[in-house]
Design a protein around this motif. Structure first.
Motif, PDB file in Angstrom:
ATOM      1  N   GLY A 225       0.781  -1.228   0.000  1.00 53.12           N
ATOM      2  CA  GLY A 225       0.000   0.000   0.000  1.00 53.12           C
ATOM      3  C   GLY A 225       0.811   1.275   0.000  1.00 53.12           C
ATOM      4  N   ALA A 226       2.107   1.185  -0.274  1.00 52.03           N
ATOM      5  CA  ALA A 226       2.941   2.388  -0.297  1.00 52.03           C
ATOM      6  C   ALA A 226       2.693   3.182  -1.573  1.00 52.03           C
ATOM      7  CB  ALA A 226       4.412   2.009  -0.208  1.00 52.03           C
ATOM      8  N   ASP A 227       2.986   4.469  -1.515  1.00 52.61           N
ATOM      9  CA  ASP A 227       2.885   5.349  -2.675  1.00 52.61           C
ATOM     10  C   ASP A 227       4.154   5.200  -3.517  1.00 52.61           C
ATOM     11  OD1 ASP A 227       2.775   7.484  -4.489  1.00 52.61           O
ATOM     12  OD2 ASP A 227       1.807   8.815  -3.049  1.00 52.61           O
ATOM     13  N   GLU A 228       3.985   4.924  -4.796  1.00 49.83           N
ATOM     14  CA  GLU A 228       5.133   4.729  -5.673  1.00 49.83           C
ATOM     15  C   GLU A 228       6.032   5.963  -5.710  1.00 49.83           C
ATOM     16  OE1 GLU A 228       5.697   3.793 -10.383  1.00 49.83           O
ATOM     17  OE2 GLU A 228       4.269   2.547  -9.270  1.00 49.83           O
ATOM     18  N   LYS A 229       5.449   7.149  -5.520  1.00 53.35           N
ATOM     19  CA  LYS A 229       6.245   8.379  -5.536  1.00 53.35           C
ATOM     20  C   LYS A 229       7.266   8.379  -4.401  1.00 53.35           C
ATOM     21  CE  LYS A 229       2.622  11.068  -5.550  1.00 53.35           C
ATOM     22  NZ  LYS A 229       1.760  12.267  -5.538  1.00 53.35           N
ATOM     23  N   THR A 230       6.923   7.745  -3.281  1.00 54.16           N
ATOM     24  CA  THR A 230       7.856   7.688  -2.157  1.00 54.16           C
ATOM     25  C   THR A 230       9.105   6.906  -2.539  1.00 54.16           C
ATOM     26  OG1 THR A 230       6.021   7.793  -0.585  1.00 54.16           O
ATOM     27  CG2 THR A 230       8.128   6.992   0.258  1.00 54.16           C
ATOM     28  N   ILE A 231       8.920   5.789  -3.238  1.00 58.72           N
ATOM     29  CA  ILE A 231      10.061   4.974  -3.655  1.00 58.72           C
ATOM     30  C   ILE A 231      10.914   5.725  -4.669  1.00 58.72           C
ATOM     31  CG2 ILE A 231      10.754   2.794  -4.733  1.00 58.72           C
ATOM     32  CD1 ILE A 231       9.510   2.635  -1.874  1.00 58.72           C
ATOM     33  N   ASN A 232      10.299   6.593  -5.464  1.00 58.42           N
ATOM     34  CA  ASN A 232      11.050   7.389  -6.438  1.00 58.42           C
ATOM     35  C   ASN A 232      11.669   8.636  -5.818  1.00 58.42           C
ATOM     36  OD1 ASN A 232      10.577   5.712  -8.683  1.00 58.42           O
ATOM     37  ND2 ASN A 232       8.536   6.579  -8.958  1.00 58.42           N
ATOM     38  N   GLY A 233      11.530   8.785  -4.497  1.00 57.29           N
ATOM     39  CA  GLY A 233      12.045   9.958  -3.810  1.00 57.29           C
ATOM     40  C   GLY A 233      13.248   9.658  -2.943  1.00 57.29           C
ATOM     41  N   LEU A 234      13.442  10.492  -1.925  1.00 56.03           N
ATOM     42  CA  LEU A 234      14.627  10.426  -1.076  1.00 56.03           C
ATOM     43  C   LEU A 234      14.749   9.109  -0.320  1.00 56.03           C
ATOM     44  CD1 LEU A 234      14.357  14.055   0.286  1.00 56.03           C
ATOM     45  CD2 LEU A 234      16.250  13.181  -1.095  1.00 56.03           C
ATOM     46  N   ALA A 235      13.616   8.597   0.180  1.00 55.90           N
ATOM     47  CA  ALA A 235      13.653   7.394   1.016  1.00 55.90           C
ATOM     48  C   ALA A 235      13.851   6.119   0.210  1.00 55.90           C
ATOM     49  CB  ALA A 235      12.363   7.280   1.842  1.00 55.90           C
ATOM     50  N   GLY A 236      13.672   6.195  -1.094  1.00 56.36           N
ATOM     51  CA  GLY A 236      13.832   5.030  -1.955  1.00 56.36           C
ATOM     52  C   GLY A 236      15.068   5.158  -2.824  1.00 56.36           C
ATOM     53  N   ILE A 237      14.887   5.738  -4.019  1.00 52.05           N
ATOM     54  CA  ILE A 237      15.999   5.864  -4.954  1.00 52.05           C
ATOM     55  C   ILE A 237      17.140   6.685  -4.351  1.00 52.05           C
ATOM     56  CG2 ILE A 237      16.708   6.850  -7.166  1.00 52.05           C
ATOM     57  CD1 ILE A 237      14.001   6.065  -8.293  1.00 52.05           C
ATOM     58  N   GLY A 238      16.809   7.771  -3.665  1.00 57.90           N
ATOM     59  CA  GLY A 238      17.854   8.604  -3.080  1.00 57.90           C
ATOM     60  C   GLY A 238      18.734   7.831  -2.120  1.00 57.90           C
ATOM     61  N   ASP A 239      18.105   7.093  -1.215  1.00 57.86           N
ATOM     62  CA  ASP A 239      18.863   6.318  -0.234  1.00 57.86           C
ATOM     63  C   ASP A 239      19.604   5.158  -0.899  1.00 57.86           C
ATOM     64  OD1 ASP A 239      19.815   5.839   2.274  1.00 57.86           O
ATOM     65  OD2 ASP A 239      17.908   5.250   3.161  1.00 57.86           O
ATOM     66  N   LEU A 240      19.001   4.581  -1.936  1.00 55.55           N
ATOM     67  CA  LEU A 240      19.671   3.493  -2.662  1.00 55.55           C
ATOM     68  C   LEU A 240      20.955   3.986  -3.318  1.00 55.55           C
ATOM     69  CD1 LEU A 240      19.845   0.645  -3.838  1.00 55.55           C
ATOM     70  CD2 LEU A 240      18.330   1.401  -5.683  1.00 55.55           C
ATOM     71  N   ILE A 241      20.902   5.155  -3.936  1.00 54.12           N
ATOM     72  CA  ILE A 241      22.082   5.683  -4.627  1.00 54.12           C
ATOM     73  C   ILE A 241      23.234   5.854  -3.647  1.00 54.12           C
ATOM     74  CG2 ILE A 241      23.033   7.729  -5.777  1.00 54.12           C
ATOM     75  CD1 ILE A 241      20.262   8.070  -7.112  1.00 54.12           C
ATOM     76  N   VAL A 242      22.967   6.486  -2.512  1.00 55.13           N
ATOM     77  CA  VAL A 242      24.065   6.757  -1.576  1.00 55.13           C
ATOM     78  C   VAL A 242      24.581   5.470  -0.938  1.00 55.13           C
ATOM     79  CG1 VAL A 242      22.794   7.158   0.591  1.00 55.13           C
ATOM     80  CG2 VAL A 242      24.842   8.473   0.101  1.00 55.13           C
ATOM     81  N   THR A 243      23.697   4.510  -0.705  1.00 57.21           N
ATOM     82  CA  THR A 243      24.110   3.271  -0.042  1.00 57.21           C
ATOM     83  C   THR A 243      24.799   2.319  -1.011  1.00 57.21           C
ATOM     84  OG1 THR A 243      22.138   3.521   1.335  1.00 57.21           O
ATOM     85  CG2 THR A 243      23.292   1.440   1.494  1.00 57.21           C
ATOM     86  N   ALA A 244      24.405   2.380  -2.271  1.00 55.43           N
ATOM     87  CA  ALA A 244      24.926   1.418  -3.252  1.00 55.43           C
ATOM     88  C   ALA A 244      26.224   1.863  -3.900  1.00 55.43           C
ATOM     89  CB  ALA A 244      23.881   1.171  -4.342  1.00 55.43           C
ATOM     90  N   THR A 245      26.589   3.131  -3.750  1.00 56.66           N
ATOM     91  CA  THR A 245      27.727   3.645  -4.513  1.00 56.66           C
ATOM     92  C   THR A 245      28.868   4.157  -3.645  1.00 56.66           C
ATOM     93  OG1 THR A 245      26.737   5.867  -4.651  1.00 56.66           O
ATOM     94  CG2 THR A 245      26.218   4.317  -6.423  1.00 56.66           C
ATOM     95  N   SER A 246      28.766   4.000  -2.327  1.00 59.53           N
ATOM     96  CA  SER A 246      29.772   4.589  -1.446  1.00 59.53           C
ATOM     97  C   SER A 246      30.424   3.549  -0.548  1.00 59.53           C
ATOM     98  CB  SER A 246      29.135   5.678  -0.579  1.00 59.53           C
ATOM     99  OG  SER A 246      30.049   6.132   0.399  1.00 59.53           O
ATOM    100  N   ASN A 247      31.703   3.704  -0.344  1.00 55.10           N
ATOM    101  CA  ASN A 247      32.424   2.832   0.577  1.00 55.10           C
ATOM    102  C   ASN A 247      32.089   3.142   2.029  1.00 55.10           C
ATOM    103  OD1 ASN A 247      34.324   0.671   0.917  1.00 55.10           O
ATOM    104  ND2 ASN A 247      35.810   2.167   1.670  1.00 55.10           N
ATOM    105  N   LEU A 248      31.397   4.260   2.276  1.00 52.97           N
ATOM    106  CA  LEU A 248      30.951   4.573   3.635  1.00 52.97           C
ATOM    107  C   LEU A 248      29.766   3.696   4.050  1.00 52.97           C
ATOM    108  CD1 LEU A 248      31.111   8.487   3.602  1.00 52.97           C
ATOM    109  CD2 LEU A 248      32.683   6.909   4.742  1.00 52.97           C
ATOM    110  N   SER A 249      29.120   3.058   3.071  1.00 53.30           N
ATOM    111  CA  SER A 249      27.972   2.192   3.348  1.00 53.30           C
ATOM    112  C   SER A 249      28.441   0.843   3.882  1.00 53.30           C
ATOM    113  CB  SER A 249      27.152   1.976   2.067  1.00 53.30           C
ATOM    114  OG  SER A 249      26.313   0.842   2.192  1.00 53.30           O
TER     115      SER A 249
END
Length: 327
Positions: A225-249
């Motif tokens: 029941g989540a809003d797809e816009k949320t996943i396309n925002g900071l909590a979804g794609i945004g957080d994925l980008i920073v977590t998936a591309t950094s050695n700090l993750s």
């Protein structure tokens, strides 16, 4: 006003320092050496030995003391939440507010964090602050943007005001489910992308895993029941980008180590912090099977982590799946 933070890890410490710019902060730490270091030297010797904290941050090992304050910030790992909070029910009342910083799903119950806390404490005032954010950058005041979600938009706005800084921008949302699921599934994907890095597969593979991983995250979130816009925002794609591309993750680092041939135990030991993506992979895998949600990347990561499959073979099997239209 004083704000309480349950936890003394890197993210708890960075947020404590941020909040201390306008509020007094009381932190809970089990390690008495950390408590003494914060109170006497204004340093968290375990996570930020080179960063001086503000003097209006206090620490205690008496968790009950934290519940004298209205705002309680949760910053302990998801799998520890139930054991910590189940003895704290007498200290809650209708005026208390829990602001959650943690991410993941609980093993066995498959509950999101808001569901765990509701199961233990009943109806509570709850919000989650989540998005692309490394503690190591926030404590240095590097520009960061997150989202605060609550079923009560006025509560989300109150917390937005408490957290917002000229280097720390906070948006509001009422999609708690989407923000919690985005923060959970992105850790799994970051782990898998780390494995691809460890296998030296290059940027093409990483881009494919990120993009197809977003499809899995959206599919899983929509099912609850989540809003797809949320996943396309900071909590979804945004957080994925920073977590998936950094050695700090920590999730990315652990995945990379497994891709390089280390065992799960060796990888966790080398990261030396909680790798929330590992238990979350099991929880999401079991939940997706139960709900019949197709998540091929998650399935392969699960097989590497819990069935002994080689990371190299998992990537080969993903590439060999039946051909289909992209959407």
């Amino acid at each position: 006003m004083e704000i309480s933070i349950i936890g003394s890890g890197s993210w708890a410490t960075a947020i404590a320092n941020l909040l201390s710019e306008s509020q007094d902060v009381l932190m809970y730490a089990r390690d008495i050496n950390v408590v003494n270091s914060i109170n006497e030297n204004h340093i968290n010797i375990k996570y930020f030995p080179d960063e001086k904290l503000r003097k209006n941050i206090r620490a205690t090992s008496n968790i009950e003391e934290l519940f004298e304050n209205k705002y309680i910030v949760n910053a302990i790992p998801t799998q520890n939440i139930r054991s910590v909070y189940e003895n704290l029910n007498p200290f809650f009342d209708e005026n208390k507010v829990i602001i959650n910083l943690s991410k993941g799903l609980e093993l066995n119950t498959h509950f999101r964090i808001s569901e765990i806390l509701k199961d233990i404490l009943g109806d509570i005032n709850y919000a989650i602050v989540s998005g692309p954010s490394h503690a190591e950058e926030v404590i240095k005041k590097m520009p960061t943007t997150l989202v605060c979600a609550s079923n009560d938009i006025n509560l989300a706005k109150d917390i937005q005001d408490i957290f917002n800084r000229d280097y720390f921008r906070v948006y509001t949302s009422t999609d708690v489910i989407g923000v919690e699921i985005g923060g959970s599934v992105k850790n799994i994907l970051a782990f898998g992308i780390g494995m691809a890095d460890g296998l030296s597969y290059g940027d093409n593979s990483k881009a494919a895993l990120i993009t197809r991983g977003i499809h899995e995250m959206e599919r899983f979130a929509r099912s609850f029941g989540a809003d797809e816009k949320t996943i396309n925002g900071l909590a979804g794609i945004g957080d994925l980008i920073v977590t998936a591309t950094s050695n700090l993750s920590r999730n990315n680092r652990a995945g990379r180590l497994i891709g390089e041939g280390y065992s799960i135990e060796e990888s966790i030991a080398k990261v030396n912090m909680v790798v929330e993506g590992i238990p979350t992979t099991r929880a999401v895998y079991e939940l997706s099977k139960e709900k019949n949600i197709e998540m091929p990347i998650t399935y392969e990561i699960y097989k590497v982590l819990f069935e002994g499959k080689s990371a190299h073979q998992s990537v080969k099997d993903l590439m060999a799946r039946d051909l289909k239209n992209e959407y």
